[in-house]
Design a protein around this motif. Structure first.
Motif, PDB file in Angstrom:
ATOM      1  N   PHE A  76       1.014  -1.127   0.152  1.00 10.74           N
ATOM      2  CA  PHE A  76      -0.006   0.122  -0.145  1.00 10.74           C
ATOM      3  C   PHE A  76       0.866   1.412  -0.155  1.00 10.74           C
ATOM      4  CE2 PHE A  76      -2.511  -3.167   2.438  1.00 10.74           C
ATOM      5  CZ  PHE A  76      -3.599  -3.646   1.574  1.00 10.74           C
ATOM      6  N   ASP A  77       1.862   1.123   0.420  1.00 12.32           N
ATOM      7  CA  ASP A  77       3.097   2.838   0.497  1.00 12.32           C
ATOM      8  C   ASP A  77       3.312   2.759  -0.670  1.00 12.32           C
ATOM      9  OD1 ASP A  77       2.168   2.490   3.440  1.00 12.32           O
ATOM     10  OD2 ASP A  77       4.373   1.570   4.216  1.00 12.32           O
ATOM     11  N   GLN A  78       3.542   1.880  -1.167  1.00 13.84           N
ATOM     12  CA  GLN A  78       4.280   1.708  -2.219  1.00 13.84           C
ATOM     13  C   GLN A  78       3.250   2.527  -3.612  1.00 13.84           C
ATOM     14  OE1 GLN A  78       6.594  -2.273  -1.911  1.00 13.84           O
ATOM     15  NE2 GLN A  78       7.948  -1.119  -3.474  1.00 13.84           N
ATOM     16  N   ALA A  79       2.013   2.077  -3.678  1.00  9.06           N
ATOM     17  CA  ALA A  79       1.528   2.010  -4.390  1.00  9.06           C
ATOM     18  C   ALA A  79       0.841   3.556  -4.071  1.00  9.06           C
ATOM     19  CB  ALA A  79      -0.139   1.492  -3.706  1.00  9.06           C
ATOM     20  N   LEU A  80       0.167   4.088  -2.987  1.00  7.56           N
ATOM     21  CA  LEU A  80       0.547   5.488  -2.377  1.00  7.56           C
ATOM     22  C   LEU A  80       1.585   6.228  -3.170  1.00  7.56           C
ATOM     23  CD1 LEU A  80      -0.403   5.130   1.253  1.00  7.56           C
ATOM     24  CD2 LEU A  80      -2.140   6.072  -0.840  1.00  7.56           C
ATOM     25  N   GLU A  81       2.587   5.887  -3.368  1.00  2.00           N
ATOM     26  CA  GLU A  81       3.563   6.403  -3.711  1.00  2.00           C
ATOM     27  C   GLU A  81       3.715   6.954  -5.809  1.00  2.00           C
ATOM     28  OE1 GLU A  81       7.595   5.325  -2.877  1.00  2.00           O
ATOM     29  OE2 GLU A  81       7.445   5.464  -0.734  1.00  2.00           O
ATOM     30  N   ALA A  82       3.213   5.678  -5.768  1.00  7.03           N
ATOM     31  CA  ALA A  82       2.965   5.339  -7.658  1.00  7.03           C
ATOM     32  C   ALA A  82       1.568   7.153  -7.531  1.00  7.03           C
ATOM     33  CB  ALA A  82       2.194   4.435  -7.437  1.00  7.03           C
ATOM     34  N   PHE A  83       0.501   6.499  -6.721  1.00  5.96           N
ATOM     35  CA  PHE A  83      -0.561   7.138  -7.490  1.00  5.96           C
ATOM     36  C   PHE A  83      -0.407   8.838  -7.281  1.00  5.96           C
ATOM     37  CE2 PHE A  83      -3.454   3.274  -6.104  1.00  5.96           C
ATOM     38  CZ  PHE A  83      -3.432   3.528  -7.819  1.00  5.96           C
ATOM     39  N   GLN A  84       0.923   9.295  -5.851  1.00  4.59           N
ATOM     40  CA  GLN A  84       1.144  10.585  -5.980  1.00  4.59           C
ATOM     41  C   GLN A  84       1.836  11.249  -7.267  1.00  4.59           C
ATOM     42  OE1 GLN A  84      -0.453  12.594  -3.009  1.00  4.59           O
ATOM     43  NE2 GLN A  84       0.416  14.091  -4.574  1.00  4.59           N
ATOM     44  N   ALA A  85       2.353  10.177  -7.324  1.00  4.31           N
ATOM     45  CA  ALA A  85       3.581  10.965  -8.193  1.00  4.31           C
ATOM     46  C   ALA A  85       3.023  10.992  -9.815  1.00  4.31           C
ATOM     47  CB  ALA A  85       4.671   9.753  -8.968  1.00  4.31           C
ATOM     48  N   VAL A  86       1.553  10.605 -10.500  1.00  2.50           N
ATOM     49  CA  VAL A  86       0.785  10.797 -11.656  1.00  2.50           C
ATOM     50  C   VAL A  86       0.258  12.003 -10.350  1.00  2.50           C
ATOM     51  CG1 VAL A  86      -1.339  10.384 -12.176  1.00  2.50           C
ATOM     52  CG2 VAL A  86      -0.267   8.487 -11.177  1.00  2.50           C
ATOM     53  N   ILE A  87       0.458  12.820  -9.719  1.00  2.00           N
ATOM     54  CA  ILE A  87      -0.487  14.170  -9.854  1.00  2.00           C
ATOM     55  C   ILE A  87       0.667  15.639  -9.036  1.00  2.00           C
ATOM     56  CG2 ILE A  87      -1.304  15.605  -7.774  1.00  2.00           C
ATOM     57  CD1 ILE A  87      -2.664  13.210  -6.673  1.00  2.00           C
ATOM     58  N   ASP A  88       2.234  14.753  -9.069  1.00  2.00           N
ATOM     59  CA  ASP A  88       2.941  16.049  -8.901  1.00  2.00           C
ATOM     60  C   ASP A  88       3.374  15.191 -10.674  1.00  2.00           C
ATOM     61  OD1 ASP A  88       2.117  16.057  -6.442  1.00  2.00           O
ATOM     62  OD2 ASP A  88       3.627  13.813  -5.594  1.00  2.00           O
ATOM     63  N   GLN A  89       3.607  14.359 -11.359  1.00  2.00           N
ATOM     64  CA  GLN A  89       3.973  14.789 -12.008  1.00  2.00           C
ATOM     65  C   GLN A  89       3.741  14.297 -13.513  1.00  2.00           C
ATOM     66  OE1 GLN A  89       7.096  10.995 -12.716  1.00  2.00           O
ATOM     67  NE2 GLN A  89       7.331  11.114 -10.216  1.00  2.00           N
ATOM     68  N   TYR A  90       2.358  14.181 -13.816  1.00  2.00           N
ATOM     69  CA  TYR A  90       1.557  14.726 -14.496  1.00  2.00           C
ATOM     70  C   TYR A  90      -0.197  15.357 -14.242  1.00  2.00           C
ATOM     71  CZ  TYR A  90       4.416  10.669 -16.166  1.00  2.00           C
ATOM     72  OH  TYR A  90       5.065   9.820 -16.687  1.00  2.00           O
ATOM     73  N   LYS A 113      -1.646  17.176 -15.795  1.00  2.00           N
ATOM     74  CA  LYS A 113      -2.776  17.841 -16.603  1.00  2.00           C
ATOM     75  C   LYS A 113      -2.858  16.712 -17.539  1.00  2.00           C
ATOM     76  CE  LYS A 113      -0.485  21.717 -18.117  1.00  2.00           C
ATOM     77  NZ  LYS A 113      -0.135  23.377 -19.286  1.00  2.00           N
ATOM     78  N   SER A 114      -2.592  15.232 -16.425  1.00  2.00           N
ATOM     79  CA  SER A 114      -2.981  14.154 -17.364  1.00  2.00           C
ATOM     80  C   SER A 114      -4.195  14.045 -16.698  1.00  2.00           C
ATOM     81  CB  SER A 114      -2.261  13.179 -16.792  1.00  2.00           C
ATOM     82  OG  SER A 114      -3.096  11.738 -16.623  1.00  2.00           O
ATOM     83  N   GLU A 115      -5.526  13.419 -17.481  1.00  2.00           N
ATOM     84  CA  GLU A 115      -6.490  12.918 -17.384  1.00  2.00           C
ATOM     85  C   GLU A 115      -6.705  12.111 -16.074  1.00  2.00           C
ATOM     86  OE1 GLU A 115      -8.232  11.545 -20.837  1.00  2.00           O
ATOM     87  OE2 GLU A 115      -8.370  13.205 -22.306  1.00  2.00           O
ATOM     88  N   LEU A 116      -5.931  11.214 -15.700  1.00  2.00           N
ATOM     89  CA  LEU A 116      -5.463  10.392 -14.550  1.00  2.00           C
ATOM     90  C   LEU A 116      -5.671  10.739 -12.816  1.00  2.00           C
ATOM     91  CD1 LEU A 116      -3.379   7.755 -16.182  1.00  2.00           C
ATOM     92  CD2 LEU A 116      -6.314   7.455 -16.124  1.00  2.00           C
ATOM     93  N   VAL A 117      -4.921  11.960 -13.022  1.00  2.00           N
ATOM     94  CA  VAL A 117      -5.729  12.470 -11.838  1.00  2.00           C
ATOM     95  C   VAL A 117      -6.657  12.625 -10.634  1.00  2.00           C
ATOM     96  CG1 VAL A 117      -5.179  14.858 -10.834  1.00  2.00           C
ATOM     97  CG2 VAL A 117      -3.781  14.883 -13.185  1.00  2.00           C
ATOM     98  N   ALA A 118      -7.480  12.607 -11.336  1.00  2.00           N
ATOM     99  CA  ALA A 118      -9.243  12.555 -10.642  1.00  2.00           C
ATOM    100  C   ALA A 118      -8.832  11.132 -10.013  1.00  2.00           C
ATOM    101  CB  ALA A 118      -9.858  12.851 -11.404  1.00  2.00           C
ATOM    102  N   GLN A 119      -8.816   9.995 -11.287  1.00  2.00           N
ATOM    103  CA  GLN A 119      -9.093   8.908 -10.247  1.00  2.00           C
ATOM    104  C   GLN A 119      -7.423   8.591  -9.732  1.00  2.00           C
ATOM    105  OE1 GLN A 119      -9.027   5.591 -13.724  1.00  2.00           O
ATOM    106  NE2 GLN A 119     -10.025   7.448 -14.784  1.00  2.00           N
ATOM    107  N   ALA A 120      -6.216   8.974  -9.530  1.00  2.00           N
ATOM    108  CA  ALA A 120      -4.990   8.405  -9.129  1.00  2.00           C
ATOM    109  C   ALA A 120      -5.645   9.681  -7.862  1.00  2.00           C
ATOM    110  CB  ALA A 120      -4.150   9.832  -9.411  1.00  2.00           C
ATOM    111  N   ARG A 121      -6.155  10.161  -7.164  1.00  2.00           N
ATOM    112  CA  ARG A 121      -6.737  11.767  -5.844  1.00  2.00           C
ATOM    113  C   ARG A 121      -7.467  10.660  -5.700  1.00  2.00           C
ATOM    114  NH1 ARG A 121      -4.076  14.746  -3.284  1.00  2.00           N
ATOM    115  NH2 ARG A 121      -4.039  16.205  -4.744  1.00  2.00           N
TER     116      ARG A 121
END
Length: 350
Positions: free
Chosen positions: A186-200, A202-210
């Motif tokens: 879970f900790d690695q999953a949380l880091e991966a989802f946060q990376a979507v928000i931080d690194q992308y 403008k991605s359409e996946l930001v809402a899903q990552a949040r």
């Protein structure tokens, strides 16, 4: 002769001879020098590749694979080597050995980063990662027995590392989080989802990552002996999601998750109230029951807490009154004792 001197000599030779000398020379990373393609047998590499392609078209995949593997072992610096490496990956795909296919594509990216197949290979890797994410097991000794989620994570990590800004960079980053979440990391999953928000951003996946940040935190809290910190994090992430994306397709799901989190928090406070009630700390019990009724009125525990309050309120008030009466009597006795002592002093008896 140093490479620069050799190249100069070749240029001069080509000028004076009028022959395409340079066409037969390439730099070999293995030997650390320029090599002559004809003398090194690289013409044979082209022929071997053509034969491998013939077997591929005839659907003799085993023979095509063997010839491509031999070619790459003998002529890793041949002009056709990158294409042979790509074709080897496609053969493995056709044979259903997706882990070997991925590793062939990975070697193509690692060894031949300038390949014209770069974009296509990244797409193929992403699709292979999705197969593993969906439960496709890796092969070992010809049997599909290797766990799928570690394979999926490995593929997505390679894409994120070597093609972060490709068409599949944000998708691989998001799916990496999904793979870790399913895997229980879970900790690695949380880091991966946060990376979507931080690194992308403008991605359409930001809402899903949040949303996944909230849901993963909640799953973590349930899996790790009701980790209250993870539950609090889930609650905060749900609030952020609903505030930032109130009208998205996942908003209804987030609202349901909000309800589940509130139910758990309400249950926790209700049970603390029960503990204090059992220990006869009625006022403390009432504080927790009142908190449930006030903060989690939409939960089933709010109704139970309200019933507890009705049951305990009168006895609690009685106990408080009794305590007040006892306190008043003690104060009165102290006053009487003080006055008696004063009278005795004045009479000279003390």
């Amino acid at each position: 002769m140093k490479p620069l001197r050799l190249l100069t000599a070749l240029l001069l030779l080509s000028l004076f001879s009028g022959r395409e000398v340079l066409a037969y020379w390439v730099w070999s990373p293995e030997s650390g020098k320029f090599v002559n393609l004809e003398k090194a047998g690289y013409g044979a590499a082209e022929e071997e590749y053509d034969r491998a392609l013939e077997f591929f078209r005839e659907r003799d995949l085993d023979e095509a694979r063997k010839r491509l593997e031999d070619l790459l072992e003998k002529y890793p610096s041949a002009r056709i080597a990158a294409e042979a490496q790509y074709r080897l990956g496609t053969v493995y795909e056709e044979q259903g050995d997706y882990m070997k296919a991925y590793r062939a594509y990975r070697k193509l990216i690692d060894s031949y980063p300038a390949t014209e197949r770069f974009g296509e290979v990244i797409e193929r890797e992403f699709k292979i990662g999705n197969l593993f994410l969906a439960g496709k097991k890796g092969k070992f000794a010809g049997l599909e027995i290797l766990p799928s989620l570690p394979r999926a994570a490995e593929v997505y990590e390679h894409i994120v590392k070597f093609a972060p800004f490709s068409d599949f960079g944000d998708k691989a980053q998001f799916h990496l989080g999904i793979a870790y979440k399913k895997w229980g990391r879970f900790d690695q999953a949380l880091e991966a989802f946060q990376a979507v928000i931080d690194q992308y951003p403008k991605s359409e996946l930001v809402a899903q990552a949040r949303f996944q940040l909230a849901e993963t935190s909640f799953v973590k809290s349930s899996a790790q002996f009701r980790d209250q910190r993870a539950l609090d994090q889930a609650s905060a992430e749900v609030d952020r999601f609903l505030e930032s994306f109130p009208d998205t397709g996942a908003s209804e799901k987030a609202a349901k998750l909000r309800q589940v989190i509130d139910e758990k928090n309400a249950e926790k406070n209700y049970r603390i109230g029960l503990y204090y009630e059992k220990e006869n700390f009625i006022q403390s019990a009432l504080i927790y029951y009142a908190d449930v009724v006030s903060r989690y009125k939409h939960t089933v525990w709010a109704e139970k807490s309200a019933q507890k309050m009705e049951t305990l309120k009168a006895p609690a008030d009685y106990i408080l009154k009794q305590q007040e009466d006892v306190g008043g009597q003690i104060a009165l006795l102290k006053k009487q004792i003080q006055e008696a002592a004063k009278d005795e002093i004045e009479k000279g008896h003390l």
